[in-house]
Scaffold this active site. Sequence first.
Site, mmCIF file in Angstrom:
data_model
loop_
_atom_site.group_PDB
_atom_site.id
_atom_site.type_symbol
_atom_site.label_atom_id
_atom_site.label_comp_id
_atom_site.label_asym_id
_atom_site.label_seq_id
_atom_site.Cartn_x
_atom_site.Cartn_y
_atom_site.Cartn_z
ATOM 1 N N ASP A 15 0.847 -1.185 0.000
ATOM 2 C CA ASP A 15 0.000 0.000 0.000
ATOM 3 C C ASP A 15 0.892 1.248 0.000
ATOM 4 O O ASP A 15 2.111 1.141 0.097
ATOM 5 C CB ASP A 15 -0.927 0.025 1.227
ATOM 6 N N ASP B 98 1.371 4.971 1.903
ATOM 7 C CA ASP B 98 0.957 5.812 3.026
ATOM 8 C C ASP B 98 1.397 7.242 2.728
ATOM 9 O O ASP B 98 2.475 7.456 2.162
ATOM 10 C CB ASP B 98 1.628 5.333 4.315
ATOM 11 N N ASP C 138 10.032 4.227 12.805
ATOM 12 C CA ASP C 138 10.744 3.097 13.407
ATOM 13 C C ASP C 138 12.097 2.800 12.747
ATOM 14 O O ASP C 138 13.155 3.098 13.306
ATOM 15 C CB ASP C 138 9.841 1.854 13.479
HETATM 16 P P1 ATP Z 1 3.999 -2.351 4.955
HETATM 17 O O1 ATP Z 1 2.832 -1.442 4.686
HETATM 18 O O2 ATP Z 1 4.658 -2.868 3.755
HETATM 19 O O3 ATP Z 1 3.681 -3.396 5.965
HETATM 20 P P2 ATP Z 1 5.107 0.032 6.111
HETATM 21 O O4 ATP Z 1 6.521 0.404 6.467
HETATM 22 O O5 ATP Z 1 4.431 0.896 5.117
HETATM 23 O O6 ATP Z 1 5.139 -1.474 5.674
HETATM 24 P P3 ATP Z 1 2.931 0.689 7.842
HETATM 25 O O7 ATP Z 1 2.419 -0.061 9.005
HETATM 26 O O8 ATP Z 1 2.069 0.856 6.652
HETATM 27 O O9 ATP Z 1 4.307 0.008 7.455
HETATM 28 O O10 ATP Z 1 3.365 2.119 8.388
HETATM 29 C C1 ATP Z 1 3.761 3.205 7.543
HETATM 30 C C2 ATP Z 1 4.949 3.917 8.135
HETATM 31 O O11 ATP Z 1 4.599 4.443 9.419
HETATM 32 C C3 ATP Z 1 6.149 3.039 8.408
HETATM 33 O O12 ATP Z 1 6.942 2.906 7.276
HETATM 34 C C4 ATP Z 1 6.857 3.782 9.511
HETATM 35 O O13 ATP Z 1 7.592 4.849 9.017
HETATM 36 C C5 ATP Z 1 5.695 4.323 10.314
HETATM 37 N N1 ATP Z 1 5.316 3.388 11.398
HETATM 38 C C6 ATP Z 1 4.380 2.430 11.355
HETATM 39 N N2 ATP Z 1 4.283 1.778 12.510
HETATM 40 C C7 ATP Z 1 5.198 2.336 13.314
HETATM 41 C C8 ATP Z 1 5.578 2.121 14.664
HETATM 42 N N3 ATP Z 1 4.998 1.169 15.396
HETATM 43 N N4 ATP Z 1 6.561 2.890 15.178
HETATM 44 C C9 ATP Z 1 7.140 3.873 14.438
HETATM 45 N N5 ATP Z 1 6.817 4.123 13.180
HETATM 46 C C10 ATP Z 1 5.854 3.383 12.602
HETATM 47 MG MG MG Z 2 2.353 0.701 4.512
#
Ligand code: ATP
Ligand code: MG
Length: 486
Positions: free
Chosen positions: A52, A54, A128
């Site tokens: 996805d 963000d 993170d």
């Molecule tokens: P994917 O969507 O592929 O699982 P993602 O990195 O996009 O991976 P998301 O959960 O969609 O993960 O979160 C988007 C962004 O928000 C992350 O890339 C990170 O920068 C931030 N983020 C998400 N969860 C956390 C957390 N628990 N602590 C700190 N930052 C976070």
């Molecule tokens: Mg994501």
Amino acid sequence: MQTLRASKCGLSTAQLPAYILDVIDALTKAGYEAYIVGGGVRDLMLGQNPKDFDAVTNATPAQVKEVFGRRCRIIGRRFELAHVYSGRELVEVATFRAPPKKEVTSSAGMILRDNNWGTIEQDFVRRDFSINTLYYQPRKGIVLDFCNAVDDVYSKTLRLLGDPQTRFEEDPVRMLRALRFSAKLNFNIDQRILDIFTPELTTLLRDVSPHRLYDESQKLFTCGHLNRVLPMLNEFNIWKQLFAEVPPNITSFIERAARNTDQRISIGKTINPAFFYAVLLWETFLERCEYYLSRGIVPAEARAQAGLDVLKKQGTRTIIPRFAETFIREVWEMQTRLLNPKPQQIQALSAHARFRAGFDFLLLREKSGDAGTQGMGAWWDAYQVMSNDERERAISQYNRQRARSRRKASQDEPNLKQTHQQVEIEPLVNEPEHKSRRVRKAKYEAEERAVIASVNNPDGIGADHPILKRKRVKRDLSQVTFGPTQ
Ligand code: ATP
Ligand code: MG
């Protein structure tokens, strides 16, 4: 901070779906800053297909709502976000966050509220992993990199921003995220993380809400590399925190199911994460069934109660939503039906809504060496591709075999029927109706407490256990038409 040309990072607007550009453009037009951040940027740079996209902006959730009107919904308490619908897709739009204020962290350092708006620099610091902190402005064709994250992407290193111990204490779910990203991207976990990633630290996961842990467990199951994640969950002691009742050994059934899940994802097939819960909890369920059977409870009742117990106990770690619970129990119930179907029910069974999942489960069991399926996995497999005539022949052959094995069983154990003792339980149907809702509620709560007590104390069913208050309803099951399992 360095500003990189997007094209130098292998990024171009042509890779982006219209829905994310639409969100970025609308925010920019309204005078706000807007970037794509996180997994979308990271995965594109790695040549992978992002799950996805963000977005992040300096607009507050209320301002995002003003921009998108009815297409936007504000969600979350701990972490307020705007969900923006763009066409059929949903984009999470977060607002730049400043560090949380002291009073909203728990005594263990866990962040309880994180809705303090800030600047992009502050927002970067509270993300993170470094690889998740690249801010991509597709219309300007730039990527903002605050910590040489690009190097970590190319050297395949998973590095937490700041002190790893503090970052895990702030949000223990980051431990699960570390394993998921490492498995999904095939990245090495930075030594500074490994140094502090102790079994003791994983106990912090007990403070995370079981709802959030369920969501995270689903992401683990669907990350596409479940087979790589499972041994890691074990190695880092996280298995114990997530699935308390499941022994931490990856049986061949679990391994095969994990591989199957990964394969389905790789070819774009849908998967139901509850299916993998059904697999994980299967042995625990069987043991619980045995427990009730050994106390003389009739099999159907034993299975129903065992299913409830196992899911209730699992719910103390990861709350499985009601619809997923129903799915899991139906898949388990299907195992009994598919194993020993009445010939006249075979046709209806194969058209049942839960047949496919139940059959897949049975076949996985069989292929992983579970002799308990008695070859019925292969039988149903063949049955599905037969013509009508072949099906009729297969059913009558099955019928003959069934009769033969029944005769044999009754010759071997002629007194089985007489010696088989069953506990008499009061009939449900004769239960007096309680007039007031209050009385009913109190009774229900007492039953719930009794079930929980018996789950917590597997050595004995107390005299007030509801299962002992029920009496078996005497029904001629051959007259019961097959319907959805409840
Ligand atoms: P994917 O969507 O592929 O699982 P993602 O990195 O996009 O991976 P998301 O959960 O969609 O993960 O979160 C988007 C962004 O928000 C992350 O890339 C990170 O920068 C931030 N983020 C998400 N969860 C956390 C957390 N628990 N602590 C700190 N930052 C976070
Ligand atoms: Mg994501």
